[in-house]
Design a protein around this motif. Structure first.
Motif, PDB file in Angstrom:
ATOM      1  N   LEU A  64      59.084  17.403  41.220  1.00 30.09           N
ATOM      2  CA  LEU A  64      58.178  17.168  42.330  1.00 30.09           C
ATOM      3  C   LEU A  64      57.552  15.784  42.215  1.00 30.09           C
ATOM      4  CD1 LEU A  64      56.403  20.637  42.372  1.00 30.09           C
ATOM      5  CD2 LEU A  64      58.199  19.854  43.897  1.00 30.09           C
ATOM      6  N   LYS A  66      54.633  13.195  43.998  1.00 34.20           N
ATOM      7  CA  LYS A  66      53.508  13.032  44.917  1.00 34.20           C
ATOM      8  C   LYS A  66      53.393  11.557  45.278  1.00 34.20           C
ATOM      9  CE  LYS A  66      49.252  12.576  43.767  1.00 34.20           C
ATOM     10  NZ  LYS A  66      47.862  12.567  43.414  1.00 34.20           N
ATOM     11  N   ASN A  67      53.292  11.248  46.575  1.00 38.09           N
ATOM     12  CA  ASN A  67      53.200   9.852  46.987  1.00 38.09           C
ATOM     13  C   ASN A  67      51.763   9.457  47.307  1.00 38.09           C
ATOM     14  OD1 ASN A  67      52.685  10.763  49.572  1.00 38.09           O
ATOM     15  ND2 ASN A  67      54.688  10.245  50.373  1.00 38.09           N
ATOM     16  N   ARG A  71      51.455  13.500  49.765  1.00 38.38           N
ATOM     17  CA  ARG A  71      52.538  14.373  50.212  1.00 38.38           C
ATOM     18  C   ARG A  71      53.465  14.632  49.031  1.00 38.38           C
ATOM     19  NH1 ARG A  71      53.361  11.160  55.570  1.00 38.38           N
ATOM     20  NH2 ARG A  71      51.703  12.091  56.805  1.00 38.38           N
ATOM     21  N   THR A  73      57.117  15.793  47.700  1.00 42.05           N
ATOM     22  CA  THR A  73      58.529  16.026  47.983  1.00 42.05           C
ATOM     23  C   THR A  73      59.186  16.420  46.670  1.00 42.05           C
ATOM     24  OG1 THR A  73      59.116  13.726  47.602  1.00 42.05           O
ATOM     25  CG2 THR A  73      58.613  14.354  49.868  1.00 42.05           C
ATOM     26  N   ARG A  75      62.969  18.138  44.514  1.00 44.96           N
ATOM     27  CA  ARG A  75      64.352  18.563  44.431  1.00 44.96           C
ATOM     28  C   ARG A  75      64.411  19.721  43.444  1.00 44.96           C
ATOM     29  NH1 ARG A  75      69.115  16.309  45.768  1.00 44.96           N
ATOM     30  NH2 ARG A  75      70.890  16.754  44.455  1.00 44.96           N
ATOM     31  N   LYS A  89      66.033  21.003  48.719  1.00 41.81           N
ATOM     32  CA  LYS A  89      65.128  19.884  48.923  1.00 41.81           C
ATOM     33  C   LYS A  89      63.791  20.453  49.380  1.00 41.81           C
ATOM     34  CE  LYS A  89      66.014  17.216  52.403  1.00 41.81           C
ATOM     35  NZ  LYS A  89      66.617  16.253  53.306  1.00 41.81           N
ATOM     36  N   TYR A  90      62.668  19.970  48.811  1.00 47.48           N
ATOM     37  CA  TYR A  90      61.332  20.412  49.196  1.00 47.48           C
ATOM     38  C   TYR A  90      60.630  19.254  49.874  1.00 47.48           C
ATOM     39  CZ  TYR A  90      56.580  22.247  48.782  1.00 47.48           C
ATOM     40  OH  TYR A  90      55.310  22.695  49.052  1.00 47.48           O
ATOM     41  N   ARG A  91      60.234  19.452  51.146  1.00 51.60           N
ATOM     42  CA  ARG A  91      59.564  18.395  51.909  1.00 51.60           C
ATOM     43  C   ARG A  91      58.756  19.048  53.004  1.00 51.60           C
ATOM     44  NH1 ARG A  91      61.464  15.511  56.355  1.00 51.60           N
ATOM     45  NH2 ARG A  91      60.326  13.584  56.630  1.00 51.60           N
ATOM     46  N   LYS A  92      57.531  18.608  53.207  1.00 56.79           N
ATOM     47  CA  LYS A  92      56.620  19.145  54.226  1.00 56.79           C
ATOM     48  C   LYS A  92      56.456  20.660  54.098  1.00 56.79           C
ATOM     49  CE  LYS A  92      57.378  15.655  57.757  1.00 56.79           C
ATOM     50  NZ  LYS A  92      57.787  15.425  59.160  1.00 56.79           N
ATOM     51  N   LYS A  94      58.505  22.811  53.137  1.00 52.26           N
ATOM     52  CA  LYS A  94      59.692  23.555  53.547  1.00 52.26           C
ATOM     53  C   LYS A  94      60.795  23.351  52.523  1.00 52.26           C
ATOM     54  CE  LYS A  94      58.542  22.482  58.230  1.00 52.26           C
ATOM     55  NZ  LYS A  94      58.692  21.302  59.053  1.00 52.26           N
TER      56      LYS A  94
END
Length: 125
Positions: A64, A66-67, A71, A73, A75, A89-92, A94
């Motif tokens: 994971l 963090k930006n 947020r 994101t 894998r 893929k993990y993003r938003k 989902k």
């Protein structure tokens, strides 16, 4: 035998961070904390290492990131007996399947429930 990159580091400002976790899932998830060869981490503070996993069975590898906008994101890779069987893929908040067999999603769900990672929707098509 599988070699994985395990990292837990964050930037000087603390606005960027990477966390990598390895879980072995047979009947219930158990976190693996193997030690390995030390390598240079992506960010200033923290450590990273290359780890060799010799265990047979199902392993869930989560990375994971963090930006600056907070947020997250990531894998997720599911490895069964030294073969990659599912990548997500993990993003938003989902999860989306990028390749592999969707029947292994139950193992990922067990780990995400244990870690309390929020998931709004799952796409396994």
């Amino acid at each position: 035998m599988v070699e994985l990159y395990v990292e837990n580091s964050k930037s000087k400002s603390g606005k960027h961070a990477i966390r990598t976790i390895i879980y072995k899932v047979d009947d219930r998830p158990m976190e693996l904390k193997p030690s390995g060869k030390s390598v240079i981490s992506t960010y200033k503070f923290g450590q990273a290492e290359m780890v060799t996993i010799k265990d047979k069975g199902t392993i869930v590898y989560i990375r994971l990131v963090k930006n600056i906008k907070n947020r997250v994101t990531g894998r997720i890779v599911v490895i069964n007996n030294d073969n990659t069987v599912l990548t997500l893929k993990y993003r938003k908040m989902k999860l989306k399947r990028t390749s592999g067999d969707p029947s292994f999603y139950d193992k990922v769900k067990a780990v995400f429930d244990l870690l309390k990672v929020p998931v709004k929707r799952v796409n396994l098509k």
